[in-house]
Design a protein around this motif. Sequence first.
Motif, PDB file in Angstrom:
ATOM      1  N   SER A   2      -4.565   8.260   2.686  1.00 54.23           N
ATOM      2  CA  SER A   2      -5.564   7.262   3.040  1.00 54.23           C
ATOM      3  C   SER A   2      -6.925   7.923   3.186  1.00 54.23           C
ATOM      4  O   SER A   2      -7.047   9.151   3.130  1.00 54.23           O
ATOM      5  CB  SER A   2      -5.187   6.576   4.354  1.00 54.23           C
ATOM      6  OG  SER A   2      -5.398   7.462   5.444  1.00 54.23           O
ATOM      7  N   LEU A 459     -10.594  -7.259   1.765  1.00 56.83           N
ATOM      8  CA  LEU A 459      -9.331  -6.513   1.775  1.00 56.83           C
ATOM      9  C   LEU A 459      -9.561  -5.009   1.964  1.00 56.83           C
ATOM     10  O   LEU A 459      -8.691  -4.310   2.480  1.00 56.83           O
ATOM     11  CB  LEU A 459      -8.565  -6.767   0.471  1.00 56.83           C
ATOM     12  CG  LEU A 459      -7.996  -8.176   0.295  1.00 56.83           C
ATOM     13  CD1 LEU A 459      -7.337  -8.318  -1.073  1.00 56.83           C
ATOM     14  CD2 LEU A 459      -6.990  -8.492   1.404  1.00 56.83           C
ATOM     15  N   TYR A 460     -10.717  -4.529   1.529  1.00 57.82           N
ATOM     16  CA  TYR A 460     -11.053  -3.116   1.712  1.00 57.82           C
ATOM     17  C   TYR A 460     -10.999  -2.773   3.203  1.00 57.82           C
ATOM     18  O   TYR A 460     -10.435  -1.762   3.617  1.00 57.82           O
ATOM     19  CB  TYR A 460     -12.441  -2.851   1.140  1.00 57.82           C
ATOM     20  CG  TYR A 460     -12.988  -1.461   1.361  1.00 57.82           C
ATOM     21  CD1 TYR A 460     -12.844  -0.469   0.394  1.00 57.82           C
ATOM     22  CD2 TYR A 460     -13.681  -1.128   2.530  1.00 57.82           C
ATOM     23  CE1 TYR A 460     -13.366   0.803   0.583  1.00 57.82           C
ATOM     24  CE2 TYR A 460     -14.204   0.137   2.738  1.00 57.82           C
ATOM     25  CZ  TYR A 460     -14.044   1.094   1.752  1.00 57.82           C
ATOM     26  OH  TYR A 460     -14.564   2.359   1.949  1.00 57.82           O
ATOM     27  N   SER A 462      -9.668  -4.686   5.804  1.00 55.07           N
ATOM     28  CA  SER A 462      -8.391  -4.944   6.467  1.00 55.07           C
ATOM     29  C   SER A 462      -7.403  -3.816   6.172  1.00 55.07           C
ATOM     30  O   SER A 462      -6.584  -3.458   7.022  1.00 55.07           O
ATOM     31  CB  SER A 462      -7.818  -6.301   6.038  1.00 55.07           C
ATOM     32  OG  SER A 462      -7.573  -6.333   4.646  1.00 55.07           O
ATOM     33  N   ASN A 463      -7.502  -3.229   4.995  1.00 55.23           N
ATOM     34  CA  ASN A 463      -6.626  -2.111   4.658  1.00 55.23           C
ATOM     35  C   ASN A 463      -6.909  -0.903   5.551  1.00 55.23           C
ATOM     36  O   ASN A 463      -5.987  -0.211   5.988  1.00 55.23           O
ATOM     37  CB  ASN A 463      -6.800  -1.725   3.185  1.00 55.23           C
ATOM     38  CG  ASN A 463      -5.837  -0.631   2.766  1.00 55.23           C
ATOM     39  OD1 ASN A 463      -4.651  -0.692   3.048  1.00 55.23           O
ATOM     40  ND2 ASN A 463      -6.351   0.400   2.101  1.00 55.23           N
ATOM     41  N   GLU A 466      -6.404  -2.404   9.693  1.00 55.56           N
ATOM     42  CA  GLU A 466      -5.134  -2.968  10.128  1.00 55.56           C
ATOM     43  C   GLU A 466      -3.912  -2.209   9.616  1.00 55.56           C
ATOM     44  O   GLU A 466      -2.851  -2.246  10.237  1.00 55.56           O
ATOM     45  CB  GLU A 466      -5.045  -4.437   9.699  1.00 55.56           C
ATOM     46  CG  GLU A 466      -6.103  -5.310  10.362  1.00 55.56           C
ATOM     47  CD  GLU A 466      -6.216  -6.679   9.725  1.00 55.56           C
ATOM     48  OE1 GLU A 466      -5.232  -7.121   9.107  1.00 55.56           O
ATOM     49  OE2 GLU A 466      -7.287  -7.295   9.838  1.00 55.56           O
ATOM     50  N   ASN A 467      -4.046  -1.538   8.511  1.00 54.90           N
ATOM     51  CA  ASN A 467      -2.869  -0.943   7.869  1.00 54.90           C
ATOM     52  C   ASN A 467      -2.715   0.554   8.107  1.00 54.90           C
ATOM     53  O   ASN A 467      -1.739   1.145   7.671  1.00 54.90           O
ATOM     54  CB  ASN A 467      -2.920  -1.196   6.354  1.00 54.90           C
ATOM     55  CG  ASN A 467      -2.947  -2.672   6.024  1.00 54.90           C
ATOM     56  OD1 ASN A 467      -2.543  -3.499   6.825  1.00 54.90           O
ATOM     57  ND2 ASN A 467      -3.431  -3.006   4.833  1.00 54.90           N
ATOM     58  N   LYS A 468      -3.680   1.167   8.819  1.00 52.37           N
ATOM     59  CA  LYS A 468      -3.632   2.623   8.953  1.00 52.37           C
ATOM     60  C   LYS A 468      -3.336   3.095  10.370  1.00 52.37           C
ATOM     61  O   LYS A 468      -3.085   4.279  10.589  1.00 52.37           O
ATOM     62  CB  LYS A 468      -4.974   3.230   8.481  1.00 52.37           C
ATOM     63  CG  LYS A 468      -5.266   2.987   7.004  1.00 52.37           C
ATOM     64  CD  LYS A 468      -4.232   3.661   6.129  1.00 52.37           C
ATOM     65  CE  LYS A 468      -4.494   3.475   4.643  1.00 52.37           C
ATOM     66  NZ  LYS A 468      -4.133   2.149   4.147  1.00 52.37           N
TER      67      LYS A 468
END
Length: 486
Positions: A2, A459-460, A462-463, A466-468
């Motif tokens: 990431s 989406l850039y 939120s990735n 929220e996803n990390k």
Amino acid sequence: MSKLIPFINEEVRIKTAKRCKKHNIILPTFKQLMFPEENVPQEIKKELESVGLWDINPLNLFRISWKNNINNGQYGDANYIEIPREITGIKARVFGLIGKYFPTGAHKVGAAYGCLAPKLVTGIFDPEYHKAVWPSTGNYCRGGAFDCALLDCPSVAILPEEMSKERFDWLKEIGAEVFATPGCESNVKEIYDKCNELKHDPHYMIFNQFEEFGNSLFHYHVTGNALLEVFNQVKNDQSRLSAYISATGSAGTIAAGDLLKKVHPNMKITATEALQCPTLLMNGFGGHRIEGIGDKHVPWVHNVRNTDNIAAIDDDDCMRLLRLFNEKSGKDYFSAKGVSSDIIEKLPLLGISSICNLLAAIKSAKYYEMDENDIILTIFTDSAEMYQSRLIELNEQNGNYSVCNANSDFFGSLIKQGIDYYKELTYYDRKAIHNLKYYTWIEQQGKDLEELNEQWNPLYWSNIFENKLDLIDQQIIAFNELIKNS
């Protein structure tokens, strides 16, 4: 991997874990900083009772949280203060999280940890080889130097030479190497120039808060959840979360608004800056006295598409209110107006940029004609403790502060706030601000144009946000286990 963890250096990671064990260092996860009462181990809570908030003790890493109970050394609810209507002059209720109750007395120590921890636990940063460089307009380099002192890492602070004396004195006391760059808060490019100079030496690793997503990740999760907790505590059946106010600065703190808007999609995010340097409002430039907010560019980590308004605040109003909130005549004035002694004694919890946020909250309430059902959340990033030398300077320049001065400042800098220099952003206003990133980050700093275009896609963000979090916390947990078994 990431953007926060681009690779893992296993050799350095193992070596660093052994070093941490030698210094009795354990690293908190982000979830422990978000919800310490539920997640911090009981034995660490017990040990914290005998550790001072500013002590150079690795346990204080677990105090990089909005929830420090300063009375017993434990944790409690998020620390906040409501600025009442008798002071704001508006019907809407204004609540601010208190930054003073972090180690170093400012919330930037959290942003610094958000940038350092992912690189430390993955071996990207080698404390036996690298010097951690903290480019800043004030509190971030102090936070970074503190984190490094706890971790026994060498640190380098870069900040403008016109910042308050208290910052430079403290940095020298903690043992940081200090570079003072030309100019004031708005001279951010000069800071970048110094970073680019240091990059030629591989021993320097730059933790640039203006481009490091660990900064905004910390505030999205830790600050954002603390703000949600405050709202849920103070709301009633008619309450609306109407606005979140944050000076842009490095654009870390404003990321908390992204979490708030996810939960309360109708609320507005207002970005605040100095009227003397209205970069977002009108592509402006100049110098100003609102220490710590930075300008003349748009930070790489700012999700501009999620910003609804820009409020430009006159730095003279901030300096006048710094005196009103701290001088005896100002306190006497508020007492005569019926403000409670408890609130009066808490007004020094607001430093200069905190006052800027308060004034932007007042502007927002007036712009949207908010009523008593509207709740505005903001951040009181640091306290007047960081600006005692500024109060001395103001007295030397303007004479001793009187009740007459207090009356003038109350009506002239608080009650007078209107909707001037306030802009509600259209879709294309936001895109125009977003496009300003090109000149700093693509032309000057060599970022990728394709990524700049990707940043316009929600989406850039939120990735990243929220996803990390779980990925990073897993790495911290694995690193702590490595320490334990070293």
